[in-house]
Design a protein around this motif. Structure first.
Motif, PDB file in Angstrom:
ATOM      1  N   THR A 193       0.815  -1.214   0.000  1.00  0.00           N
ATOM      2  CA  THR A 193       0.000   0.000   0.000  1.00  0.00           C
ATOM      3  C   THR A 193       0.849   1.264   0.000  1.00  0.00           C
ATOM      4  N   GLY A 194       2.074   1.151  -0.432  1.00  0.00           N
ATOM      5  CA  GLY A 194       2.971   2.300  -0.500  1.00  0.00           C
ATOM      6  C   GLY A 194       4.245   2.048   0.278  1.00  0.00           C
ATOM      7  N   VAL A 195       5.290   2.724  -0.135  1.00  0.00           N
ATOM      8  CA  VAL A 195       6.616   2.460   0.433  1.00  0.00           C
ATOM      9  C   VAL A 195       6.698   2.841   1.914  1.00  0.00           C
ATOM     10  N   ALA A 196       5.949   3.832   2.368  1.00  0.00           N
ATOM     11  CA  ALA A 196       5.970   4.172   3.798  1.00  0.00           C
ATOM     12  C   ALA A 196       5.395   3.026   4.616  1.00  0.00           C
ATOM     13  N   SER A 216      21.515  -1.919   7.033  1.00  0.00           N
ATOM     14  CA  SER A 216      21.702  -1.938   5.585  1.00  0.00           C
ATOM     15  C   SER A 216      20.315  -1.862   4.961  1.00  0.00           C
ATOM     16  N   ILE A 217      20.103  -0.838   4.152  1.00  0.00           N
ATOM     17  CA  ILE A 217      18.803  -0.632   3.516  1.00  0.00           C
ATOM     18  C   ILE A 217      18.968  -0.803   2.014  1.00  0.00           C
ATOM     19  N   PHE A 218      18.109  -1.627   1.460  1.00  0.00           N
ATOM     20  CA  PHE A 218      18.099  -1.869   0.020  1.00  0.00           C
ATOM     21  C   PHE A 218      16.764  -1.393  -0.527  1.00  0.00           C
ATOM     22  N   LEU A 219      16.803  -0.536  -1.541  1.00  0.00           N
ATOM     23  CA  LEU A 219      15.593   0.030  -2.138  1.00  0.00           C
ATOM     24  C   LEU A 219      15.522  -0.329  -3.616  1.00  0.00           C
ATOM     25  N   SER A 220      14.299  -0.441  -4.111  1.00  0.00           N
ATOM     26  CA  SER A 220      14.128  -0.691  -5.543  1.00  0.00           C
ATOM     27  C   SER A 220      14.355   0.585  -6.347  1.00  0.00           C
ATOM     28  N   SER A 221      14.310   1.738  -5.664  1.00  0.00           N
ATOM     29  CA  SER A 221      14.551   3.021  -6.324  1.00  0.00           C
ATOM     30  C   SER A 221      14.978   4.064  -5.298  1.00  0.00           C
ATOM     31  N   MET A 222      15.943   4.891  -5.636  1.00  0.00           N
ATOM     32  CA  MET A 222      16.355   5.977  -4.744  1.00  0.00           C
ATOM     33  C   MET A 222      15.269   7.047  -4.644  1.00  0.00           C
ATOM     34  N   TYR A 275      12.622   6.617  -3.326  1.00  0.00           N
ATOM     35  CA  TYR A 275      11.986   6.361  -2.031  1.00  0.00           C
ATOM     36  C   TYR A 275      12.826   6.829  -0.845  1.00  0.00           C
ATOM     37  N   PHE A 276      14.011   7.347  -1.098  1.00  0.00           N
ATOM     38  CA  PHE A 276      14.967   7.672  -0.047  1.00  0.00           C
ATOM     39  C   PHE A 276      14.385   8.596   1.024  1.00  0.00           C
ATOM     40  N   ALA A 277      13.774   9.704   0.635  1.00  0.00           N
ATOM     41  CA  ALA A 277      13.239  10.672   1.599  1.00  0.00           C
ATOM     42  C   ALA A 277      12.119  10.055   2.435  1.00  0.00           C
ATOM     43  N   THR A 278      11.238   9.313   1.814  1.00  0.00           N
ATOM     44  CA  THR A 278      10.131   8.669   2.536  1.00  0.00           C
ATOM     45  C   THR A 278      10.670   7.668   3.544  1.00  0.00           C
ATOM     46  N   ILE A 279      11.625   6.869   3.119  1.00  0.00           N
ATOM     47  CA  ILE A 279      12.222   5.872   4.013  1.00  0.00           C
ATOM     48  C   ILE A 279      12.902   6.558   5.192  1.00  0.00           C
ATOM     49  N   ASN A 280      13.608   7.652   4.943  1.00  0.00           N
ATOM     50  CA  ASN A 280      14.267   8.380   6.021  1.00  0.00           C
ATOM     51  C   ASN A 280      13.267   8.854   7.067  1.00  0.00           C
ATOM     52  N   GLU A 281      12.111   9.337   6.632  1.00  0.00           N
ATOM     53  CA  GLU A 281      11.074   9.800   7.567  1.00  0.00           C
ATOM     54  C   GLU A 281      10.601   8.657   8.462  1.00  0.00           C
ATOM     55  N   VAL A 282      10.308   7.519   7.863  1.00  0.00           N
ATOM     56  CA  VAL A 282       9.834   6.362   8.632  1.00  0.00           C
ATOM     57  C   VAL A 282      10.942   5.870   9.562  1.00  0.00           C
ATOM     58  N   TYR A 283      12.123   5.708   9.027  1.00  0.00           N
ATOM     59  CA  TYR A 283      13.292   5.206   9.766  1.00  0.00           C
ATOM     60  C   TYR A 283      13.561   6.053  11.010  1.00  0.00           C
ATOM     61  N   THR A 305      15.555   6.844  17.128  1.00  0.00           N
ATOM     62  CA  THR A 305      15.356   8.224  17.556  1.00  0.00           C
ATOM     63  C   THR A 305      16.583   8.858  18.207  1.00  0.00           C
ATOM     64  N   GLU A 306      17.467   8.057  18.782  1.00  0.00           N
ATOM     65  CA  GLU A 306      18.672   8.584  19.421  1.00  0.00           C
ATOM     66  C   GLU A 306      19.861   7.706  19.061  1.00  0.00           C
ATOM     67  N   ASN A 307      21.016   8.314  19.006  1.00  0.00           N
ATOM     68  CA  ASN A 307      22.239   7.568  18.708  1.00  0.00           C
ATOM     69  C   ASN A 307      22.025   6.616  17.530  1.00  0.00           C
ATOM     70  N   GLN A 308      21.608   7.195  16.420  1.00  0.00           N
ATOM     71  CA  GLN A 308      21.312   6.391  15.242  1.00  0.00           C
ATOM     72  C   GLN A 308      22.507   5.529  14.839  1.00  0.00           C
ATOM     73  N   PRO A 309      22.198   4.331  14.329  1.00  0.00           N
ATOM     74  CA  PRO A 309      23.276   3.426  13.914  1.00  0.00           C
ATOM     75  C   PRO A 309      23.943   3.885  12.621  1.00  0.00           C
ATOM     76  N   ALA A 310      25.106   3.316  12.361  1.00  0.00           N
ATOM     77  CA  ALA A 310      25.736   3.487  11.059  1.00  0.00           C
ATOM     78  C   ALA A 310      24.830   2.810  10.033  1.00  0.00           C
ATOM     79  N   ARG A 311      24.904   3.251   8.781  1.00  0.00           N
ATOM     80  CA  ARG A 311      24.036   2.622   7.777  1.00  0.00           C
ATOM     81  C   ARG A 311      24.516   2.923   6.376  1.00  0.00           C
ATOM     82  N   GLU A 312      24.040   2.097   5.459  1.00  0.00           N
ATOM     83  CA  GLU A 312      24.142   2.425   4.049  1.00  0.00           C
ATOM     84  C   GLU A 312      22.774   2.191   3.438  1.00  0.00           C
ATOM     85  N   THR A 313      22.502   2.927   2.391  1.00  0.00           N
ATOM     86  CA  THR A 313      21.256   2.760   1.647  1.00  0.00           C
ATOM     87  C   THR A 313      21.643   2.667   0.184  1.00  0.00           C
TER      88      THR A 313
END
Length: 128
Positions: free
Chosen positions: A47-50, A78-84, A86-94, A99-107
């Protein structure tokens, strides 16, 4: 010397291949990539990427909880997306889960993901 411990919970989707939901080695928990499957029915959220991202992160949360960890213990995602696209939407949800001391990551954007989903996330957690 410690051994590795295999961890699975029915509160997260069953593995769809020859792997486990998580493996704990010493104080480190390795969580396999999660896609937006509803654990009870194994149906995909589409029902949507969010909504997909929320389901993936809920699944990860259940696996962490089953192992005695929480989102605050995640040190790497490690985040894998079918399209970049979606990056901004994923960041909002993530940001709502980490919420604090966010982990290292790659997308990264990839050509395809299992079951043609738009997102897959794996994590590594550690606690003293």
């Amino acid at each position: 010397m410690s051994k590795k411990e295999i961890l699975n919970t029915d509160k997260a989707p069953a593995a769809i291949g020859p792997y486990n939901q998580a493996v704990k080695a010493d104080k480190t928990l390795y969580v396999s990539g999660q896609i937006p499957l509803i654990p009870e029915t194994m149906e995909l959220i589409n029902t949507g990427v969010a909504d997909e991202a929320h389901q993936v992160l809920k699944n990860i949360g259940e696996i962490l909880k089953n192992a005695g960890y929480g989102y605050e213990d995640v040190v790497k995602t490690s985040i894998f997306l079918s399209s970049m696209d979606y990056f901004a939407t994923i960041n909002e949800v993530y940001a709502g889960y980490f919420t604090e001391n966010q982990p290292a990551r790659e997308t990264v954007a990839v050509k395809t993901l299992p079951k043609e989903v738009n997102i897959e996330i794996s994590v590594i957690a550690w606690k003293a």
